[in-house]
Motif scaffolding. Structure first.
Motif, short mmCIF file in Angstrom:
data_model
loop_
_atom_site.label_atom_id
_atom_site.label_comp_id
_atom_site.label_asym_id
_atom_site.label_seq_id
_atom_site.Cartn_x
_atom_site.Cartn_y
_atom_site.Cartn_z
N LEU A 61 48.48 2.90 16.02
CA LEU A 61 47.47 2.78 17.07
C LEU A 61 48.08 2.11 18.30
O LEU A 61 48.86 1.16 18.18
CB LEU A 61 46.29 1.95 16.57
CG LEU A 61 45.68 2.43 15.23
CD1 LEU A 61 44.63 1.43 14.75
CD2 LEU A 61 45.06 3.82 15.40
N TYR A 62 47.70 2.61 19.47
CA TYR A 62 48.22 2.04 20.71
C TYR A 62 47.79 0.58 20.85
O TYR A 62 46.64 0.22 20.57
CB TYR A 62 47.73 2.83 21.91
CG TYR A 62 48.43 4.16 22.11
CD1 TYR A 62 49.82 4.25 22.07
CD2 TYR A 62 47.70 5.31 22.37
CE1 TYR A 62 50.46 5.47 22.28
CE2 TYR A 62 48.33 6.54 22.58
CZ TYR A 62 49.72 6.60 22.52
OH TYR A 62 50.35 7.80 22.73
N GLU A 63 48.72 -0.24 21.34
CA GLU A 63 48.45 -1.67 21.46
C GLU A 63 47.31 -1.96 22.42
O GLU A 63 46.49 -2.86 22.18
CB GLU A 63 49.72 -2.39 21.92
CG GLU A 63 49.61 -3.90 21.90
CD GLU A 63 50.93 -4.58 22.16
OE1 GLU A 63 51.03 -5.79 21.87
OE2 GLU A 63 51.86 -3.92 22.66
N ASN A 64 47.21 -1.20 23.51
CA ASN A 64 46.14 -1.47 24.48
C ASN A 64 44.77 -1.03 23.97
O ASN A 64 43.74 -1.49 24.47
CB ASN A 64 46.44 -0.78 25.82
CG ASN A 64 46.47 0.74 25.72
OD1 ASN A 64 46.83 1.28 24.68
ND2 ASN A 64 46.10 1.42 26.78
N GLU A 65 44.74 -0.17 22.94
CA GLU A 65 43.47 0.27 22.38
C GLU A 65 43.06 -0.55 21.16
O GLU A 65 41.87 -0.82 20.96
CB GLU A 65 43.56 1.75 21.99
CG GLU A 65 43.72 2.69 23.17
CD GLU A 65 43.71 4.16 22.76
OE1 GLU A 65 43.36 5.00 23.61
OE2 GLU A 65 44.04 4.46 21.59
N PHE A 66 44.04 -0.94 20.34
CA PHE A 66 43.77 -1.71 19.13
C PHE A 66 44.82 -2.81 19.00
O PHE A 66 45.72 -2.73 18.17
CB PHE A 66 43.80 -0.80 17.89
CG PHE A 66 42.80 0.33 17.92
CD1 PHE A 66 41.51 0.14 17.45
CD2 PHE A 66 43.15 1.57 18.43
CE1 PHE A 66 40.59 1.17 17.48
CE2 PHE A 66 42.24 2.61 18.46
CZ PHE A 66 40.95 2.41 17.99
N PRO A 67 44.71 -3.88 19.82
CA PRO A 67 45.77 -4.90 19.87
C PRO A 67 45.95 -5.68 18.57
O PRO A 67 47.01 -6.25 18.34
CB PRO A 67 45.32 -5.81 21.01
CG PRO A 67 43.84 -5.59 21.13
CD PRO A 67 43.63 -4.15 20.78
N LYS A 117 40.38 8.21 21.30
CA LYS A 117 39.62 9.44 21.54
C LYS A 117 39.57 10.30 20.28
O LYS A 117 38.53 10.87 19.94
CB LYS A 117 40.25 10.22 22.70
CG LYS A 117 39.52 11.50 23.04
CD LYS A 117 40.18 12.21 24.22
CE LYS A 117 39.46 13.50 24.56
NZ LYS A 117 40.12 14.21 25.70
N HIS A 118 40.69 10.39 19.57
CA HIS A 118 40.72 11.20 18.36
C HIS A 118 39.83 10.59 17.28
O HIS A 118 39.12 11.31 16.56
CB HIS A 118 42.15 11.33 17.85
CG HIS A 118 42.30 12.30 16.71
ND1 HIS A 118 42.14 13.65 16.86
CD2 HIS A 118 42.58 12.11 15.39
CE1 HIS A 118 42.32 14.26 15.70
NE2 HIS A 118 42.59 13.34 14.79
N LEU A 119 39.86 9.28 17.14
CA LEU A 119 39.01 8.62 16.16
C LEU A 119 37.53 8.86 16.46
O LEU A 119 36.72 9.07 15.55
CB LEU A 119 39.30 7.12 16.12
CG LEU A 119 40.66 6.72 15.53
CD1 LEU A 119 40.87 5.22 15.68
CD2 LEU A 119 40.74 7.12 14.06
N GLU A 120 37.18 8.84 17.73
CA GLU A 120 35.80 9.10 18.11
C GLU A 120 35.41 10.54 17.79
O GLU A 120 34.28 10.81 17.34
CB GLU A 120 35.61 8.81 19.60
CG GLU A 120 35.71 7.32 19.95
CD GLU A 120 35.71 7.07 21.43
OE1 GLU A 120 35.79 8.05 22.21
OE2 GLU A 120 35.65 5.89 21.83
N THR A 121 36.33 11.47 18.01
CA THR A 121 36.07 12.88 17.68
C THR A 121 35.83 13.05 16.18
O THR A 121 34.91 13.75 15.75
CB THR A 121 37.24 13.76 18.13
OG1 THR A 121 37.39 13.66 19.56
CG2 THR A 121 37.00 15.22 17.76
#
Length: 231
Positions: A62-68, A221-225
């Motif tokens: 997971l990207y750090e800025n999305e899930f630190p 975005k993918h997790l939300e989809t």
């Protein structure tokens, strides 16, 4: 199958639980699993029925800025500069091989993805691959190399541009005789590196190629989809 792996340091890590794309390992909606088990990127690939490599992952990257606060993702990033993360991350790969993807133990040789574009003194993928090879008694070969300098693929956002950037720029210093390969890397972002490596390995005589990574990129975005499809 459990959804959480409790590591020896008592850290609980979420595994990449099915369903996922049969080719690249990207999570897919539950409704796709039995009817069309591919992600959108792999669905229309011309080599879909005979891909150069099939990718499997222990967990999500997971990207750090999305899930630190994601432990696995932070440890994978830490591995790039600190070898002390190797034992605990190897534990994750062992779990993946023994519980998630046991067929990977039957492959003939373990090979790491070549060193990245930076100047670090070691190759994290090689350290992980050495651990896997030693634990399961599978021959280890470090034979892939960059035949030409190219931009870091992490700096390129379009997957087609990534594939064009790396195409023809990976070499192999070994001639195979049909051996199947377990290709080890720390992450899979788009799969471009793994596909190019597999293509080169097979051009040098390797048989089927599977790749195991610690983390498969899944952005917010993918997790939300996925949530919208599964509700």
């Amino acid at each position: 199958m459990e959804r959480i792996f409790i590591r020896s340091d008592d850290t609980g890590l979420e595994i990449l639980y099915p369903p996922y794309c049969e080719i690249c390992g990207n999570p897919i909606p539950d409704s796709f699993a039995d009817t069309f088990p591919y992600c959108a990127a792999c669905r229309n690939r011309p080599d879909r029925d005979d891909p150069p490599v099939r990718i499997r992952a222990f967990g999500k990257y997971l990207y750090e800025n999305e899930f630190p606060g994601d432990t696995l993702s932070n440890e994978i990033r830490g591995l790039k500069t600190d070898q002390r993360f190797v034992p605990r991350l190897c534990e994750c790969l062992y779990y993946a091989i023994e519980r998630q993807y046991p067929d990977l133990r039957d492959l003939d040789v373990v090979i790491p993805v070549m060193r990245g574009s930076d100047d670090r003194a070691y190759n994290p993928s090689a350290l992980l691959a050495e651990g896997v090879a030693s634990r399961y008694g599978i021959p280890y070969l470090d034979v892939l190399y960059k035949s030409k300098v190219y931009r870091s693929l992490h700096s390129i956002h379009d997957h087609r541009e990534k594939e064009k950037e790396i195409a023809g720029n990976v070499g192999c210093r070994y001639r195979f005789n049909g051996e199947s390969v377990l290709l080890i890397d720390d992450t899979c972002i788009t799969g471009a590196t793994k596909r190019e490596c597999a293509t080169v390995l097979q051009a040098h005589g390797a048989g089927e190629v599977w790749s195991l990574v610690l983390g498969r990129l899944v952005n917010r975005k993918h997790l939300e989809t996925l949530r919208n499809y599964n509700e």
